[in-house]
Design a protein around this motif. Structure first.
Motif, mmCIF file in Angstrom:
data_model
loop_
_atom_site.group_PDB
_atom_site.id
_atom_site.type_symbol
_atom_site.label_atom_id
_atom_site.label_comp_id
_atom_site.label_asym_id
_atom_site.label_seq_id
_atom_site.Cartn_x
_atom_site.Cartn_y
_atom_site.Cartn_z
ATOM 1 N N GLY A 19 8.837 -17.038 -18.433
ATOM 2 C CA GLY A 19 8.414 -16.723 -19.849
ATOM 3 C C GLY A 19 7.087 -16.110 -19.921
ATOM 4 O O GLY A 19 6.488 -15.897 -21.118
ATOM 5 N N THR A 20 6.398 -15.884 -18.881
ATOM 6 C CA THR A 20 5.413 -15.075 -18.808
ATOM 7 C C THR A 20 5.593 -13.612 -18.571
ATOM 8 O O THR A 20 5.958 -13.196 -17.500
ATOM 9 C CB THR A 20 4.283 -15.577 -17.647
ATOM 10 N N THR A 21 5.054 -12.795 -19.344
ATOM 11 C CA THR A 21 5.408 -11.199 -19.158
ATOM 12 C C THR A 21 4.056 -10.480 -18.737
ATOM 13 O O THR A 21 2.948 -10.906 -19.447
ATOM 14 C CB THR A 21 5.770 -10.632 -20.682
ATOM 15 N N ALA A 22 4.196 -9.703 -18.097
ATOM 16 C CA ALA A 22 2.889 -8.998 -17.493
ATOM 17 C C ALA A 22 3.451 -7.594 -17.329
ATOM 18 O O ALA A 22 4.561 -7.300 -16.843
ATOM 19 C CB ALA A 22 2.246 -9.455 -16.375
ATOM 20 N N GLU A 23 2.540 -6.456 -17.552
ATOM 21 C CA GLU A 23 2.481 -5.136 -17.225
ATOM 22 C C GLU A 23 1.721 -4.685 -16.042
ATOM 23 O O GLU A 23 0.599 -5.362 -16.085
ATOM 24 C CB GLU A 23 2.288 -4.331 -18.445
ATOM 25 N N ILE A 24 2.374 -4.212 -15.072
ATOM 26 C CA ILE A 24 1.557 -4.093 -13.772
ATOM 27 C C ILE A 24 1.502 -2.214 -13.467
ATOM 28 O O ILE A 24 2.961 -1.907 -13.401
ATOM 29 C CB ILE A 24 2.154 -4.980 -12.498
ATOM 30 N N ASP A 25 0.430 -1.784 -13.137
ATOM 31 C CA ASP A 25 0.784 -0.431 -12.818
ATOM 32 C C ASP A 25 0.536 -0.663 -11.265
ATOM 33 O O ASP A 25 -0.454 -1.053 -10.695
ATOM 34 C CB ASP A 25 -0.594 0.319 -13.158
ATOM 35 N N LEU A 26 1.488 0.022 -10.445
ATOM 36 C CA LEU A 26 1.509 0.119 -8.887
ATOM 37 C C LEU A 26 1.765 1.240 -8.376
ATOM 38 O O LEU A 26 2.666 1.673 -8.610
ATOM 39 C CB LEU A 26 2.748 -1.078 -8.886
ATOM 40 N N ALA A 27 1.243 1.551 -7.426
ATOM 41 C CA ALA A 27 1.519 2.736 -6.449
ATOM 42 C C ALA A 27 1.930 1.952 -5.148
ATOM 43 O O ALA A 27 1.435 1.087 -4.725
ATOM 44 C CB ALA A 27 0.377 3.559 -5.954
ATOM 45 N N ILE A 28 3.066 2.454 -4.584
ATOM 46 C CA ILE A 28 3.590 1.532 -3.564
ATOM 47 C C ILE A 28 3.476 2.487 -2.154
ATOM 48 O O ILE A 28 3.319 2.158 -1.370
ATOM 49 C CB ILE A 28 5.046 1.102 -3.558
ATOM 50 N N VAL A 29 3.424 3.864 -2.434
ATOM 51 C CA VAL A 29 3.380 4.706 -1.281
ATOM 52 C C VAL A 29 2.265 5.814 -1.309
ATOM 53 O O VAL A 29 1.526 5.943 -0.594
ATOM 54 C CB VAL A 29 4.724 5.397 -1.147
ATOM 55 N N GLU A 33 -4.438 2.049 -3.047
ATOM 56 C CA GLU A 33 -6.007 1.597 -2.928
ATOM 57 C C GLU A 33 -5.578 -0.031 -2.790
ATOM 58 O O GLU A 33 -4.741 -0.806 -3.021
ATOM 59 C CB GLU A 33 -6.494 1.837 -4.336
ATOM 60 N N ALA A 34 -7.072 -0.668 -2.561
ATOM 61 C CA ALA A 34 -7.101 -1.987 -2.409
ATOM 62 C C ALA A 34 -6.360 -2.838 -3.852
ATOM 63 O O ALA A 34 -5.712 -3.949 -3.568
ATOM 64 C CB ALA A 34 -8.345 -2.529 -2.250
ATOM 65 N N ARG A 35 -6.642 -2.432 -4.733
ATOM 66 C CA ARG A 35 -6.101 -3.057 -5.923
ATOM 67 C C ARG A 35 -4.507 -3.081 -6.096
ATOM 68 O O ARG A 35 -4.029 -3.973 -6.283
ATOM 69 C CB ARG A 35 -6.626 -2.415 -7.268
ATOM 70 N N ASP A 36 -4.050 -2.077 -5.419
ATOM 71 C CA ASP A 36 -2.562 -1.963 -5.423
ATOM 72 C C ASP A 36 -1.906 -2.770 -4.266
ATOM 73 O O ASP A 36 -0.916 -3.558 -4.822
ATOM 74 C CB ASP A 36 -2.046 -0.440 -4.928
ATOM 75 N N TYR A 37 -2.641 -3.032 -3.368
ATOM 76 C CA TYR A 37 -2.188 -4.101 -2.494
ATOM 77 C C TYR A 37 -2.190 -5.369 -3.007
ATOM 78 O O TYR A 37 -1.249 -6.198 -2.895
ATOM 79 C CB TYR A 37 -2.925 -4.069 -0.822
ATOM 80 N N THR A 38 -3.297 -5.717 -3.591
ATOM 81 C CA THR A 38 -3.530 -7.014 -4.266
ATOM 82 C C THR A 38 -2.497 -7.156 -5.354
ATOM 83 O O THR A 38 -2.067 -8.564 -5.512
ATOM 84 C CB THR A 38 -4.882 -7.346 -4.534
ATOM 85 N N ASP A 39 -2.338 -6.156 -6.219
ATOM 86 C CA ASP A 39 -1.241 -6.424 -7.148
ATOM 87 C C ASP A 39 0.211 -6.514 -6.465
ATOM 88 O O ASP A 39 0.952 -7.443 -7.194
ATOM 89 C CB ASP A 39 -1.337 -5.339 -8.172
ATOM 90 N N LEU A 40 0.499 -5.771 -5.637
ATOM 91 C CA LEU A 40 1.932 -5.842 -5.251
ATOM 92 C C LEU A 40 2.023 -7.264 -4.375
ATOM 93 O O LEU A 40 3.195 -7.769 -4.506
ATOM 94 C CB LEU A 40 1.988 -4.675 -4.043
ATOM 95 N N HIS A 41 0.917 -7.765 -3.762
ATOM 96 C CA HIS A 41 1.254 -8.892 -3.201
ATOM 97 C C HIS A 41 1.414 -10.042 -4.250
ATOM 98 O O HIS A 41 2.366 -10.828 -4.143
ATOM 99 C CB HIS A 41 -0.234 -9.283 -2.363
ATOM 100 N N ALA A 42 0.739 -10.078 -5.375
ATOM 101 C CA ALA A 42 0.895 -11.063 -6.312
ATOM 102 C C ALA A 42 2.482 -10.803 -7.034
ATOM 103 O O ALA A 42 3.188 -11.896 -7.048
ATOM 104 C CB ALA A 42 -0.096 -10.880 -7.432
ATOM 105 N N LEU A 43 2.635 -9.577 -7.175
ATOM 106 C CA LEU A 43 4.199 -9.337 -7.692
ATOM 107 C C LEU A 43 5.026 -9.950 -6.792
ATOM 108 O O LEU A 43 6.331 -10.480 -7.177
ATOM 109 C CB LEU A 43 4.114 -7.889 -7.906
ATOM 110 N N ALA A 44 5.100 -9.585 -5.643
ATOM 111 C CA ALA A 44 5.867 -9.918 -4.406
ATOM 112 C C ALA A 44 6.122 -11.505 -4.437
ATOM 113 O O ALA A 44 7.082 -12.212 -4.235
ATOM 114 C CB ALA A 44 5.571 -9.370 -3.096
ATOM 115 N N VAL A 45 4.997 -12.175 -4.458
ATOM 116 C CA VAL A 45 4.871 -13.555 -4.413
ATOM 117 C C VAL A 45 5.696 -13.992 -5.733
ATOM 118 O O VAL A 45 6.514 -15.101 -5.559
ATOM 119 C CB VAL A 45 3.597 -14.321 -4.440
ATOM 120 N N MET A 46 5.505 -13.250 -6.872
ATOM 121 C CA MET A 46 6.260 -13.891 -8.269
ATOM 122 C C MET A 46 7.804 -13.433 -8.009
ATOM 123 O O MET A 46 8.584 -14.458 -8.643
ATOM 124 C CB MET A 46 5.521 -13.134 -9.426
#
Length: 107
Positions: A19-29, A33-46
């Protein structure tokens, strides 16, 4: 997880989890940058690592798991100071992506 916008260097995802919606800008390849890694980590956990990998592969027909593994291994080039201070221990994030990179390399 749905793609909301694609740009040559990143993709915007809309994620709905419990029920929680979030928009995430993400570069995978391309421009990780460090923020992309931390955002992807959070997304992968979710949503799970496989969902993240499958989404990336579906967006680029030329992308291979080995490309993603190489990009994840580049996390070691980042110094601790590059990681957002609110995301916890940078070494833990680096270990997470090195483990994920190794998993992708061996599957």
């Amino acid at each position: 997880m749905q793609e909301a916008r694609r740009h040559p260097t990143f993709c915007r995802f809309v994620v709905d989890c419990d029920g929680t919606t979030a928009e995430i800008d993400l570069a995978i390849v391309d421009r990780l940058e460090a923020r992309d890694y931390t955002d992807l980590h959070a997304l992968a956990v979710m949503v799970g690592q496989s969902v993240c990998i499958d989404a990336a592969l579906s967006m680029d027909a030329g992308l291979r798991r080995s490309d993603i593994a190489e990009a994840f291994a580049r996390v070691l080039r980042l110094t601790d100071e590059r990681f957002p201070p609110t995301t916890g221990d940078p070494a833990s994030t680096q270990r997470y992506f090195m483990d994920w990179s190794n998993d992708l390399t061996h599957t």
